[in-house]
Scaffold this motif. Sequence first.
Motif, PDB file in Angstrom:
ATOM      1  N   MET A 165      52.151  31.044  44.622  1.00 47.05           N
ATOM      2  CA  MET A 165      52.015  31.620  43.346  1.00 47.05           C
ATOM      3  C   MET A 165      53.370  32.361  43.105  1.00 47.05           C
ATOM      4  SD  MET A 165      49.888  35.155  43.195  1.00 47.05           S
ATOM      5  CE  MET A 165      50.959  36.278  42.278  1.00 47.05           C
ATOM      6  N   GLU A 166      54.071  32.962  44.219  1.00 44.82           N
ATOM      7  CA  GLU A 166      55.262  33.572  43.707  1.00 44.82           C
ATOM      8  C   GLU A 166      56.311  32.810  43.251  1.00 44.82           C
ATOM      9  OE1 GLU A 166      54.399  33.453  46.886  1.00 44.82           O
ATOM     10  OE2 GLU A 166      55.888  32.553  47.899  1.00 44.82           O
ATOM     11  N   GLN A 167      56.472  31.573  43.833  1.00 42.56           N
ATOM     12  CA  GLN A 167      57.246  30.590  43.385  1.00 42.56           C
ATOM     13  C   GLN A 167      57.276  30.197  41.720  1.00 42.56           C
ATOM     14  OE1 GLN A 167      58.526  28.783  46.496  1.00 42.56           O
ATOM     15  NE2 GLN A 167      59.758  27.269  45.373  1.00 42.56           N
ATOM     16  N   ASP A 168      56.101  30.138  41.355  1.00 44.28           N
ATOM     17  CA  ASP A 168      55.789  29.917  40.110  1.00 44.28           C
ATOM     18  C   ASP A 168      56.377  30.879  39.119  1.00 44.28           C
ATOM     19  OD1 ASP A 168      54.424  27.406  40.905  1.00 44.28           O
ATOM     20  OD2 ASP A 168      52.524  28.537  40.715  1.00 44.28           O
ATOM     21  N   TYR A 169      56.168  32.203  39.630  1.00 38.25           N
ATOM     22  CA  TYR A 169      56.689  33.192  38.627  1.00 38.25           C
ATOM     23  C   TYR A 169      58.149  33.230  38.844  1.00 38.25           C
ATOM     24  CZ  TYR A 169      52.158  34.970  37.586  1.00 38.25           C
ATOM     25  OH  TYR A 169      50.596  35.319  37.052  1.00 38.25           O
ATOM     26  N   LEU A 170      58.689  33.188  40.014  1.00 44.86           N
ATOM     27  CA  LEU A 170      60.077  33.537  40.111  1.00 44.86           C
ATOM     28  C   LEU A 170      60.940  32.159  39.485  1.00 44.86           C
ATOM     29  CD1 LEU A 170      60.369  34.517  43.904  1.00 44.86           C
ATOM     30  CD2 LEU A 170      60.509  36.054  41.873  1.00 44.86           C
ATOM     31  N   ASN A 171      60.466  30.990  39.514  1.00 42.51           N
ATOM     32  CA  ASN A 171      61.115  29.851  38.874  1.00 42.51           C
ATOM     33  C   ASN A 171      61.222  30.233  37.277  1.00 42.51           C
ATOM     34  OD1 ASN A 171      61.572  28.536  41.121  1.00 42.51           O
ATOM     35  ND2 ASN A 171      59.559  27.249  40.975  1.00 42.51           N
TER      36      ASN A 171
ATOM     37  N   ALA B 153      60.224  34.212  55.043  1.00 42.03           N
ATOM     38  CA  ALA B 153      60.160  35.016  53.676  1.00 42.03           C
ATOM     39  C   ALA B 153      58.834  34.529  52.955  1.00 42.03           C
ATOM     40  CB  ALA B 153      61.444  34.972  52.900  1.00 42.03           C
ATOM     41  N   ARG B 154      58.847  33.140  52.949  1.00 38.26           N
ATOM     42  CA  ARG B 154      57.615  32.695  51.976  1.00 38.26           C
ATOM     43  C   ARG B 154      56.177  32.953  52.716  1.00 38.26           C
ATOM     44  NH1 ARG B 154      60.724  27.414  50.737  1.00 38.26           N
ATOM     45  NH2 ARG B 154      61.863  27.903  48.722  1.00 38.26           N
ATOM     46  N   LYS B 155      56.321  32.868  53.930  1.00 36.94           N
ATOM     47  CA  LYS B 155      55.246  33.193  54.748  1.00 36.94           C
ATOM     48  C   LYS B 155      54.671  34.905  54.682  1.00 36.94           C
ATOM     49  CE  LYS B 155      53.119  32.991  59.335  1.00 36.94           C
ATOM     50  NZ  LYS B 155      53.466  33.243  60.676  1.00 36.94           N
ATOM     51  N   LYS B 156      55.690  35.485  54.717  1.00 33.24           N
ATOM     52  CA  LYS B 156      55.461  37.189  54.465  1.00 33.24           C
ATOM     53  C   LYS B 156      54.878  37.220  53.084  1.00 33.24           C
ATOM     54  CE  LYS B 156      58.461  39.368  58.021  1.00 33.24           C
ATOM     55  NZ  LYS B 156      59.914  39.890  57.954  1.00 33.24           N
ATOM     56  N   LEU B 157      55.540  36.793  52.018  1.00 34.81           N
ATOM     57  CA  LEU B 157      55.259  37.104  50.731  1.00 34.81           C
ATOM     58  C   LEU B 157      53.627  36.762  50.313  1.00 34.81           C
ATOM     59  CD1 LEU B 157      58.012  36.171  48.385  1.00 34.81           C
ATOM     60  CD2 LEU B 157      57.281  38.379  49.129  1.00 34.81           C
ATOM     61  N   LYS B 158      53.262  35.413  50.910  1.00 34.96           N
ATOM     62  CA  LYS B 158      51.748  34.844  50.869  1.00 34.96           C
ATOM     63  C   LYS B 158      50.948  35.709  51.459  1.00 34.96           C
ATOM     64  CE  LYS B 158      50.757  30.035  50.603  1.00 34.96           C
ATOM     65  NZ  LYS B 158      51.215  28.911  51.194  1.00 34.96           N
ATOM     66  N   GLU B 159      51.208  36.433  52.713  1.00 37.43           N
ATOM     67  CA  GLU B 159      50.424  37.386  53.611  1.00 37.43           C
ATOM     68  C   GLU B 159      50.199  38.783  52.316  1.00 37.43           C
ATOM     69  OE1 GLU B 159      51.649  36.395  57.802  1.00 37.43           O
ATOM     70  OE2 GLU B 159      52.318  38.253  57.020  1.00 37.43           O
ATOM     71  N   LYS B 160      51.170  39.146  51.678  1.00 33.04           N
ATOM     72  CA  LYS B 160      51.215  40.257  50.955  1.00 33.04           C
ATOM     73  C   LYS B 160      50.487  40.246  49.710  1.00 33.04           C
ATOM     74  CE  LYS B 160      53.394  42.905  54.005  1.00 33.04           C
ATOM     75  NZ  LYS B 160      52.937  44.135  54.493  1.00 33.04           N
ATOM     76  N   LEU B 161      50.706  39.129  48.929  1.00 33.37           N
ATOM     77  CA  LEU B 161      50.429  38.831  47.694  1.00 33.37           C
ATOM     78  C   LEU B 161      48.919  38.117  47.525  1.00 33.37           C
ATOM     79  CD1 LEU B 161      54.002  37.664  46.291  1.00 33.37           C
ATOM     80  CD2 LEU B 161      52.596  39.888  45.845  1.00 33.37           C
TER      81      LEU B 161
ATOM     82  N   LEU C 293      61.506  42.858  52.158  1.00 30.85           N
ATOM     83  CA  LEU C 293      61.983  41.944  52.981  1.00 30.85           C
ATOM     84  C   LEU C 293      63.089  42.226  53.657  1.00 30.85           C
ATOM     85  CD1 LEU C 293      61.241  38.502  50.990  1.00 30.85           C
ATOM     86  CD2 LEU C 293      59.863  39.200  53.014  1.00 30.85           C
ATOM     87  N   PRO C 294      63.420  41.894  55.016  1.00 29.93           N
ATOM     88  CA  PRO C 294      64.772  42.032  55.554  1.00 29.93           C
ATOM     89  C   PRO C 294      65.959  41.520  54.683  1.00 29.93           C
ATOM     90  CG  PRO C 294      63.198  41.264  57.066  1.00 29.93           C
ATOM     91  CD  PRO C 294      62.684  41.011  55.905  1.00 29.93           C
ATOM     92  N   GLU C 295      67.102  41.833  54.597  1.00 25.75           N
ATOM     93  CA  GLU C 295      68.273  41.589  53.902  1.00 25.75           C
ATOM     94  C   GLU C 295      68.496  40.071  53.956  1.00 25.75           C
ATOM     95  OE1 GLU C 295      71.839  43.872  54.544  1.00 25.75           O
ATOM     96  OE2 GLU C 295      70.833  45.483  53.994  1.00 25.75           O
ATOM     97  N   LYS C 296      68.380  39.492  54.903  1.00 26.35           N
ATOM     98  CA  LYS C 296      68.835  37.817  54.871  1.00 26.35           C
ATOM     99  C   LYS C 296      67.783  37.027  54.487  1.00 26.35           C
ATOM    100  CE  LYS C 296      72.263  37.802  58.698  1.00 26.35           C
ATOM    101  NZ  LYS C 296      72.493  37.636  60.158  1.00 26.35           N
ATOM    102  N   GLN C 297      66.434  37.356  54.672  1.00 22.78           N
ATOM    103  CA  GLN C 297      65.513  36.646  53.930  1.00 22.78           C
ATOM    104  C   GLN C 297      65.416  36.829  52.357  1.00 22.78           C
ATOM    105  OE1 GLN C 297      61.646  37.367  55.946  1.00 22.78           O
ATOM    106  NE2 GLN C 297      62.352  37.460  58.066  1.00 22.78           N
ATOM    107  N   LYS C 298      65.559  38.067  52.248  1.00 23.36           N
ATOM    108  CA  LYS C 298      65.576  38.432  50.971  1.00 23.36           C
ATOM    109  C   LYS C 298      66.693  37.462  49.938  1.00 23.36           C
ATOM    110  CE  LYS C 298      66.086  42.482  47.933  1.00 23.36           C
ATOM    111  NZ  LYS C 298      66.404  43.679  47.689  1.00 23.36           N
ATOM    112  N   THR C 299      67.799  37.628  50.648  1.00 17.33           N
ATOM    113  CA  THR C 299      69.168  36.742  50.174  1.00 17.33           C
ATOM    114  C   THR C 299      68.673  35.414  50.034  1.00 17.33           C
ATOM    115  OG1 THR C 299      70.590  38.412  50.981  1.00 17.33           O
ATOM    116  CG2 THR C 299      71.424  36.355  50.395  1.00 17.33           C
ATOM    117  N   ALA C 300      68.285  34.700  51.089  1.00 21.69           N
ATOM    118  CA  ALA C 300      67.944  33.420  50.863  1.00 21.69           C
ATOM    119  C   ALA C 300      66.963  32.914  49.804  1.00 21.69           C
ATOM    120  CB  ALA C 300      67.356  33.009  52.433  1.00 21.69           C
TER     121      ALA C 300
END
Lengths: 85, 165
Positions: A1-7, B157-165, B118-125
């Motif tokens: 989901m976030e990918q769609d928005y960020l893109n 990073a994506r996994k963490k975001l998926k859990e939170k959102l 997110l931690p800095e490196k994950q955020k940057t990537a």
Amino acid sequence: MEQDYLNKIEKVSIPDSLLEGIKNKIETKRITEKRNGNYALVFAFALLFVNAGTLTTYNNTKNSNKANQEVNPFSINESTFIGYE
Amino acid sequence: MKNEKQFLEIYNEFSQLVYNLSLSYLQNIEDSKEATQDVFVKIHTKLEGFNNKSSLKTWIYRITINHCLDVIKSKNRKYRLFFTRENEDYDSKDFNHPGAKLESKEEMEKIFREINKLPEKQKTALILKTIEGIPQKEIATVMKMNEKAVESLLTRARKKLKEKL
């Protein structure tokens, strides 16, 4: 989901006034560094003079102490011998 | 004089990149303008020392990323000085990204709030890959890592975001 928005985030064009601001900041930085350099130079000279002054005073005191310790035979007067009789 | 000309060429070529990358990190117009200006002042100062070990673009990416991370740290430090509640950072309260469309602004704000945690490196990537659209190989060069490490950062990073959102 976030990918769609960020893109979907659009690239934003840069505001016109930015370059002028950068030039001003560079000029301010140059002036500050020059001023700091001058202050450092003045401080270094002040330190040098203070050190030179301290050294001169030290030498003068040292010489004067040395001179005081030397016995001048001509300065001995009668009062020096009071109590030795 | 030669340096000034070179500097203007660099500004014309990379200013948009620096501004947009700053926006991705800071999500605020005023902070991003300020950061872009500071990054170019740094580029101007360090240009003579640039030794072509990496490409100019990679070098500018690194300066921008490091500067934005410093800005965030400094803002959070100031914020925590006055408001001592943990896990609440100043940057998550100040969302004003001009690249986000109005209809999706609320969702976007929510996503960025989680990205900021997110931690800095994950955020940057994540920012470099998803928002800036940079190839993984280039991200690895910018972050001085191998591609597998970048891949792993992105997955986490994506996994963490998926859990939170």
